[in-house]
Design a protein around this motif. Structure first.
Motif, PDB file in Angstrom:
ATOM      1  N   UNK A   5       0.811  -1.218   0.000  1.00  0.00           N
ATOM      2  CA  UNK A   5       0.000   0.000   0.000  1.00  0.00           C
ATOM      3  C   UNK A   5       0.849   1.274   0.000  1.00  0.00           C
ATOM      4  N   UNK A   6       2.026   1.229   0.608  1.00  0.00           N
ATOM      5  CA  UNK A   6       2.863   2.433   0.654  1.00  0.00           C
ATOM      6  C   UNK A   6       3.894   2.479  -0.461  1.00  0.00           C
ATOM      7  N   UNK A   7       3.931   1.451  -1.278  1.00  0.00           N
ATOM      8  CA  UNK A   7       4.883   1.407  -2.384  1.00  0.00           C
ATOM      9  C   UNK A   7       4.530   2.477  -3.413  1.00  0.00           C
ATOM     10  N   UNK A   8       5.526   3.276  -3.810  1.00  0.00           N
ATOM     11  CA  UNK A   8       5.293   4.354  -4.766  1.00  0.00           C
ATOM     12  C   UNK A   8       6.164   4.229  -6.015  1.00  0.00           C
ATOM     13  N   UNK A  15      10.867  -5.380  -8.726  1.00  0.00           N
ATOM     14  CA  UNK A  15      11.903  -6.094  -7.986  1.00  0.00           C
ATOM     15  C   UNK A  15      11.288  -7.140  -7.059  1.00  0.00           C
ATOM     16  N   UNK A  16      10.231  -6.772  -6.358  1.00  0.00           N
ATOM     17  CA  UNK A  16       9.556  -7.706  -5.450  1.00  0.00           C
ATOM     18  C   UNK A  16       8.946  -8.855  -6.237  1.00  0.00           C
ATOM     19  N   UNK A  17       8.280  -8.557  -7.340  1.00  0.00           N
ATOM     20  CA  UNK A  17       7.646  -9.604  -8.151  1.00  0.00           C
ATOM     21  C   UNK A  17       8.693 -10.567  -8.706  1.00  0.00           C
ATOM     22  N   UNK A  18       9.831 -10.027  -9.106  1.00  0.00           N
ATOM     23  CA  UNK A  18      10.891 -10.869  -9.662  1.00  0.00           C
ATOM     24  C   UNK A  18      11.487 -11.772  -8.574  1.00  0.00           C
ATOM     25  N   UNK A  62      -1.054   1.573 -10.104  1.00  0.00           N
ATOM     26  CA  UNK A  62      -2.176   0.874  -9.458  1.00  0.00           C
ATOM     27  C   UNK A  62      -2.456  -0.479 -10.106  1.00  0.00           C
ATOM     28  N   UNK A  63      -2.321  -0.554 -11.441  1.00  0.00           N
ATOM     29  CA  UNK A  63      -2.525  -1.827 -12.133  1.00  0.00           C
ATOM     30  C   UNK A  63      -1.444  -2.833 -11.743  1.00  0.00           C
ATOM     31  N   UNK A  64      -0.205  -2.343 -11.600  1.00  0.00           N
ATOM     32  CA  UNK A  64       0.886  -3.226 -11.191  1.00  0.00           C
ATOM     33  C   UNK A  64       0.666  -3.717  -9.756  1.00  0.00           C
ATOM     34  N   UNK A  65       0.157  -2.843  -8.898  1.00  0.00           N
ATOM     35  CA  UNK A  65      -0.148  -3.266  -7.525  1.00  0.00           C
ATOM     36  C   UNK A  65      -1.211  -4.355  -7.531  1.00  0.00           C
ATOM     37  N   UNK A  66      -2.212  -4.224  -8.398  1.00  0.00           N
ATOM     38  CA  UNK A  66      -3.255  -5.250  -8.498  1.00  0.00           C
ATOM     39  C   UNK A  66      -2.662  -6.586  -8.927  1.00  0.00           C
ATOM     40  N   UNK A  67      -1.707  -6.543  -9.869  1.00  0.00           N
ATOM     41  CA  UNK A  67      -1.069  -7.774 -10.324  1.00  0.00           C
ATOM     42  C   UNK A  67      -0.284  -8.430  -9.192  1.00  0.00           C
TER      43      UNK A  67
END
Length: 108
Positions: free
Chosen positions: A6-9, A16-19, A33-38
């Motif tokens: 939620x605080x990621x900007x 990096x986290x997803x990888x 926001x779309x990337x956060x949803x993914x």
């Protein structure tokens, strides 16, 4: 320090986290926001490739069809005299600067 979605900007941080966590490459051309949803989907155990598709707009009925396939329709741009395949998203431009034609550009 734990990752807080939620605080990621930053798109870079999300990628990096997803990888690291899911071995997935995110498309950074999308909105944050779309990337956060993914990433949320990944955290919930869902697969990004199996995301439910959005329903398409119903197409206009055609007079003739072969095996359920809609025949191609062509439109002529009156300003540039170029011919291209009709897409229902062009509906609001019809009559203004587009009109139906055959593949060679002859008006119907």
């Amino acid at each position: 320090m734990a990752f807080d979605l939620e605080t990621c900007r930053s798109k870079d941080e999300l990628e990096s986290v997803a990888r690291q966590m899911f071995n997935v490459e995110l498309d950074k051309r999308k909105k944050l926001d779309d990337l956060k949803d993914e990433v949320r989907l990944l955290m919930n155990g869902d697969d990004l490739l199996e995301k439910p598709e959005e329903p398409e707009e119903p197409e206009e009925p055609t007079t003739s069809s072969k095996a359920g396939k809609k025949p191609l329709q062509f439109v002529l741009n009156k300003n540039t005299n170029s011919v291209f395949i009709y897409n229902p998203k062009l509906k609001k431009r019809m009559g203004v600067d587009l009109e139906f034609c055959d593949q060679q550009g002859n008006r119907l």
